[in-house]
Design a protein around this motif. Structure first.
Motif, PDB file in Angstrom:
ATOM      1  N   ARG A   1      30.840   5.780 -20.163  1.00 39.72           N
ATOM      2  CA  ARG A   1      31.824   5.818 -19.076  1.00 39.72           C
ATOM      3  C   ARG A   1      32.278   4.393 -18.771  1.00 39.72           C
ATOM      4  O   ARG A   1      31.639   3.645 -18.047  1.00 39.72           O
ATOM      5  CB  ARG A   1      31.202   6.469 -17.836  1.00 39.72           C
ATOM      6  N   LYS A   2      33.386   4.016 -19.388  1.00 35.83           N
ATOM      7  CA  LYS A   2      33.887   2.647 -19.269  1.00 35.83           C
ATOM      8  C   LYS A   2      35.306   2.669 -18.724  1.00 35.83           C
ATOM      9  O   LYS A   2      36.093   3.547 -19.079  1.00 35.83           O
ATOM     10  CB  LYS A   2      33.867   1.975 -20.645  1.00 35.83           C
ATOM     11  N   ASP A   3      35.639   1.709 -17.871  1.00 35.47           N
ATOM     12  CA  ASP A   3      37.017   1.600 -17.401  1.00 35.47           C
ATOM     13  C   ASP A   3      37.349   0.139 -17.071  1.00 35.47           C
ATOM     14  O   ASP A   3      36.505  -0.745 -17.245  1.00 35.47           O
ATOM     15  CB  ASP A   3      37.279   2.533 -16.211  1.00 35.47           C
ATOM     16  N   GLN A   4      38.553  -0.075 -16.573  1.00 34.46           N
ATOM     17  CA  GLN A   4      39.004  -1.455 -16.349  1.00 34.46           C
ATOM     18  C   GLN A   4      38.113  -2.205 -15.348  1.00 34.46           C
ATOM     19  O   GLN A   4      37.734  -3.353 -15.578  1.00 34.46           O
ATOM     20  CB  GLN A   4      40.458  -1.454 -15.830  1.00 34.46           C
ATOM     21  N   MET A   5      37.780  -1.535 -14.235  1.00 29.49           N
ATOM     22  CA  MET A   5      37.050  -2.227 -13.172  1.00 29.49           C
ATOM     23  C   MET A   5      35.533  -2.001 -13.217  1.00 29.49           C
ATOM     24  O   MET A   5      34.821  -2.346 -12.277  1.00 29.49           O
ATOM     25  CB  MET A   5      37.605  -1.815 -11.797  1.00 29.49           C
ATOM     26  N   ALA A   6      35.042  -1.426 -14.301  1.00 29.15           N
ATOM     27  CA  ALA A   6      33.586  -1.236 -14.478  1.00 29.15           C
ATOM     28  C   ALA A   6      32.969  -0.396 -13.361  1.00 29.15           C
ATOM     29  O   ALA A   6      31.864  -0.681 -12.890  1.00 29.15           O
ATOM     30  CB  ALA A   6      32.864  -2.585 -14.598  1.00 29.15           C
ATOM     31  N   THR A   7      33.674   0.652 -12.941  1.00 29.75           N
ATOM     32  CA  THR A   7      33.184   1.471 -11.817  1.00 29.75           C
ATOM     33  C   THR A   7      31.805   2.067 -12.066  1.00 29.75           C
ATOM     34  O   THR A   7      31.012   2.188 -11.131  1.00 29.75           O
ATOM     35  CB  THR A   7      34.151   2.647 -11.489  1.00 29.75           C
TER      36      THR A   7
ATOM     37  N   GLU B   1      26.799   6.270  -8.188  1.00 28.77           N
ATOM     38  CA  GLU B   1      25.466   6.892  -8.017  1.00 28.77           C
ATOM     39  C   GLU B   1      24.939   7.529  -9.297  1.00 28.77           C
ATOM     40  O   GLU B   1      23.765   7.888  -9.369  1.00 28.77           O
ATOM     41  CB  GLU B   1      25.458   7.889  -6.837  1.00 28.77           C
ATOM     42  N   THR B   2      25.797   7.631 -10.326  1.00 30.60           N
ATOM     43  CA  THR B   2      25.298   8.183 -11.591  1.00 30.60           C
ATOM     44  C   THR B   2      24.976   7.097 -12.614  1.00 30.60           C
ATOM     45  O   THR B   2      24.650   7.391 -13.758  1.00 30.60           O
ATOM     46  CB  THR B   2      26.325   9.161 -12.214  1.00 30.60           C
ATOM     47  N   ASN B   3      25.062   5.841 -12.199  1.00 35.19           N
ATOM     48  CA  ASN B   3      24.690   4.753 -13.111  1.00 35.19           C
ATOM     49  C   ASN B   3      23.221   4.921 -13.545  1.00 35.19           C
ATOM     50  O   ASN B   3      22.339   5.101 -12.703  1.00 35.19           O
ATOM     51  CB  ASN B   3      24.878   3.402 -12.403  1.00 35.19           C
ATOM     52  N   PRO B   4      22.956   4.903 -14.854  1.00 31.22           N
ATOM     53  CA  PRO B   4      21.598   5.182 -15.320  1.00 31.22           C
ATOM     54  C   PRO B   4      20.533   4.215 -14.805  1.00 31.22           C
ATOM     55  O   PRO B   4      19.395   4.621 -14.538  1.00 31.22           O
ATOM     56  CB  PRO B   4      21.712   5.095 -16.849  1.00 31.22           C
ATOM     57  N   VAL B   5      20.895   2.945 -14.631  1.00 31.29           N
ATOM     58  CA  VAL B   5      19.919   1.967 -14.125  1.00 31.29           C
ATOM     59  C   VAL B   5      19.585   2.270 -12.663  1.00 31.29           C
ATOM     60  O   VAL B   5      18.421   2.193 -12.241  1.00 31.29           O
ATOM     61  CB  VAL B   5      20.444   0.521 -14.277  1.00 31.29           C
ATOM     62  N   ILE B   6      20.599   2.644 -11.914  1.00 35.13           N
ATOM     63  CA  ILE B   6      20.384   2.967 -10.500  1.00 35.13           C
ATOM     64  C   ILE B   6      19.519   4.224 -10.368  1.00 35.13           C
ATOM     65  O   ILE B   6      18.556   4.262  -9.591  1.00 35.13           O
ATOM     66  CB  ILE B   6      21.749   3.103  -9.775  1.00 35.13           C
ATOM     67  N   LEU B   7      19.826   5.240 -11.174  1.00 34.50           N
ATOM     68  CA  LEU B   7      19.017   6.467 -11.154  1.00 34.50           C
ATOM     69  C   LEU B   7      17.565   6.163 -11.523  1.00 34.50           C
ATOM     70  O   LEU B   7      16.630   6.615 -10.861  1.00 34.50           O
ATOM     71  CB  LEU B   7      19.593   7.494 -12.137  1.00 34.50           C
ATOM     72  N   ALA B   8      17.385   5.401 -12.590  1.00 29.69           N
ATOM     73  CA  ALA B   8      16.028   5.093 -13.059  1.00 29.69           C
ATOM     74  C   ALA B   8      15.274   4.268 -12.018  1.00 29.69           C
ATOM     75  O   ALA B   8      14.096   4.525 -11.740  1.00 29.69           O
ATOM     76  CB  ALA B   8      16.095   4.338 -14.386  1.00 29.69           C
TER      77      ALA B   8
ATOM     78  N   TYR C   1      14.149  -2.862 -21.183  1.00 25.11           N
ATOM     79  CA  TYR C   1      14.362  -1.442 -21.512  1.00 25.11           C
ATOM     80  C   TYR C   1      15.850  -1.132 -21.426  1.00 25.11           C
ATOM     81  O   TYR C   1      16.560  -1.712 -20.604  1.00 25.11           O
ATOM     82  CB  TYR C   1      13.677  -0.521 -20.489  1.00 25.11           C
ATOM     83  N   PHE C   2      16.294  -0.165 -22.235  1.00 32.77           N
ATOM     84  CA  PHE C   2      17.690   0.292 -22.182  1.00 32.77           C
ATOM     85  C   PHE C   2      17.737   1.697 -21.599  1.00 32.77           C
ATOM     86  O   PHE C   2      17.063   2.600 -22.107  1.00 32.77           O
ATOM     87  CB  PHE C   2      18.301   0.276 -23.580  1.00 32.77           C
ATOM     88  N   VAL C   3      18.545   1.880 -20.554  1.00 32.85           N
ATOM     89  CA  VAL C   3      18.642   3.178 -19.877  1.00 32.85           C
ATOM     90  C   VAL C   3      20.039   3.747 -20.057  1.00 32.85           C
ATOM     91  O   VAL C   3      21.038   3.070 -19.811  1.00 32.85           O
ATOM     92  CB  VAL C   3      18.396   3.061 -18.357  1.00 32.85           C
ATOM     93  N   THR C   4      20.089   5.026 -20.459  1.00 26.96           N
ATOM     94  CA  THR C   4      21.389   5.630 -20.715  1.00 26.96           C
ATOM     95  C   THR C   4      21.559   6.936 -19.935  1.00 26.96           C
ATOM     96  O   THR C   4      20.633   7.412 -19.270  1.00 26.96           O
ATOM     97  CB  THR C   4      21.589   5.846 -22.241  1.00 26.96           C
ATOM     98  N   ASP C   5      22.776   7.495 -19.974  1.00 24.49           N
ATOM     99  CA  ASP C   5      23.068   8.761 -19.275  1.00 24.49           C
ATOM    100  C   ASP C   5      22.327   9.916 -19.937  1.00 24.49           C
ATOM    101  O   ASP C   5      21.948   9.831 -21.103  1.00 24.49           O
ATOM    102  CB  ASP C   5      24.580   9.052 -19.358  1.00 24.49           C
TER     103      ASP C   5
END
Ligand code: PBG
Ligand code: ZN
Length: 326
Positions: A83-89, A94-101, A34-38
Motif C-alpha cells: 500500500r504505497k502512495d504519494q504522501m506515504a499514508t 492504523e493498519t500499518n504492520p509495524v504499528i499493529l505488531a 525484523y521485517f513486518v508485513t500486512d
C-alpha cells in the motif's frame, strides 16, 4: 637476541590474551532487526537475507516470543507493504504492520522488550524514496512533517525508540518537538546520523520492497567520499536532541565510527547492514571461511572503532550457536 620489547609475551596463551584484551563485544548491546508485513500467518524467508523473515504481525509476535527465550530483548522493526502512495499514508495509519505488531508486542511483553522502529517513508511512498515527492522534487520540509507524524504514531503504539533513517534535514528536531508536545518525552530517538548512500543496502531493499523507482538516494544520503561532513551531521543531530547517534553501514565506515567516538558523549550505534551480513553468509556457504568467526570479528571491529550498540542480523545466530564473543 637482545630484544627488550617482545609484544609476543602477552600473546602466549588465552588467559594472557584475555588479560590484555582491549575490547569486549557485548551481546546485550546488540539489536535484532525484523521485517513486518500486512496479512496473517505469513512467515517468508527473505531472498538475499538467509535466516531473516518477512512476517505478518501475528507471526512476528510468536517469533519474538521464541527469540526472547534465546535472550533477545531489543528489536528494530521495519515495515513492508504494497500500500504505497504519494504522501506515504500507510506509514502511520492504523493498519500499518509495524504499528499493529508494536501494539501486540507491548501488550504482551511490556518493559521486558525494548521495541524500536525505523522511521522512513521509502516502504510507503509510490516512488520508493525516503521522502515525499512534490512537483518532481523530494520535498525536505513536507517529508519532515510526515516523518514527525509517523514517529508520533509509532510512539503512540508503544515504541520505546524511534529511529529516523530518511536523512532529511531537521527531522530529528521536528520529531523531538512533535513527540514532546504529545507527552512522549520519554521516547528515545536513535538517529541514523551518518547514513551513507551505499551499495550494501541491496538485500534490504529487496526485503522491504523499497527500491526507488527512478533515481537514487544520493540527494539525501551521504557521499562516501566525505568524512568531515559526518561530524556536521553529528553536531546537528546532537543539537536537535538525538539520544543515540548511528553510523551506517559499519564495516567500510569504521573511520566515521571512530571520529564519532572522539567527538560526542552520546552513545554510538553502528548498523551492520544487510549486504555486510549476506556477504558473510555467502562466503561461509562456500566453506572458505567460518561464519561465526567472521561475524564476531566484524562486530568486534565495530566495537573497537567506538560503537557501543550494534544493529545486526547475526544476533539470532550468535545466540543459537553460542558463537564465542571473546
Ligand atoms: C530505509 C532503510 C534502509 C536500511 C535501513 N533503513 C535502506 C535504504 O536506505 O535504502 C538499510 C538496512 C540494511 O541494509 O540492512 N531508509
Ligand atoms: Zn528510506
Amino acid at each position: 637476541m637482545d630484544i627488550v620489547n617482545r609484544p609476543r609475551r602477552t600473546r602466549r596463551n588465552q588467559i594472557v590474551r584475555n588479560l590484555v584484551s582491549e575490547t569486549t563485544l557485548r551481546v546485550d548491546r546488540l539489536i535484532q532487526p525484523y521485517f513486518v508485513t500486512d496479512g496473517e500467518s505469513i512467515k517468508d524467508e527473505i531472498n538475499g537475507l538467509p535466516g531473516i523473515y518477512r512476517e505478518s504481525p501475528d507471526s512476528l509476535v510468536k517469533s519474538v516470543n521464541d527469540d526472547m527465550k534465546l535472550g533477545i530483548n531489543k528489536i528494530m522493526l521495519f515495515g513492508v507493504t504494497d500500500r504505497k502512495d504519494q504522501m506515504a499514508t500507510s506509514s502511520m495509519d492504523e493498519t500499518n504492520p509495524v504499528i499493529l505488531a508494536t501494539n501486540e508486542l507491548k501488550q504482551k511483553f511490556g518493559d521486558d522488550l525494548f521495541v524500536s522502529a525505523d522511521v522512513c517513508l521509502c516502504a510507503y511512498t509510490d516512488t520508493g524514496h525516503c521522502g515525499v515527492t512534490v512537483d518532481d522534487e523530494i520535498d525536505n520540509d513536507r517529508s519532515v512533517a510526515v516523518l514527525a507524524e509517523m514517529a508520533l504514531a509509532l510512539a503512540e503504539a508503544g515504541c520505546d525508540c524511534v529511529a529516523p533513517s530518511d536523512m532529511m534535514d531537521g527531522r530529528v528536531g521536528a520529531i523531538r518537538e512533535r513527540l514532546d508536545i504529545e507527552g512522549f518525552d520519554d521516547t528515545i530517538i536513535l538517529a541514523y546520523t551518518a547514513k551513507y548512500a551505499s551499495a550494501y543496502y541491496g538485500p534490504f531493499r529487496e526485503a522491504a520492497n523499497s527500491s526507488p523507482g527512478k533515481g537514487d538516494r544520493k540527494g539525501y544520503q551521504m557521499d562516501y567520499r566525505n568524512r568531515t561532513e559526518a561530524l556536521r551531521e553529528l553536531m546537528l543531530d546532537e543539537e536537535e536532541g538525538a539520544d543515540i547517534v548511528m553510523v551506517k553501514p559499519a564495516l567500510a565506515y569504521l573511520d566515521i565510527i571512530s571520529d564519532f567516538k572522539r567527538n560526542t558523549e552520546l552513545p554510538i550505534a553502528a548498523y551492520n547492514v544487510s549486504g555486510e551480513y549476506t556477504a558473510v553468509k555467502l562466503l561461509a556457504e562456500t566453506g572458505l571461511a567460518d561464519e561465526g568467526l567472521m561475524a564476531i570479528e566484524n562486530l568486534t571491529a565495530m566495537t573497537r572503532a567506538g560503537a557501543s550498540i550494534i544493529l545486526t542480523y547475526h544476533l539470532r545466530d550468535i545466540l543459537t550457536h553460542g558463537w564465542h564473543i571473546g
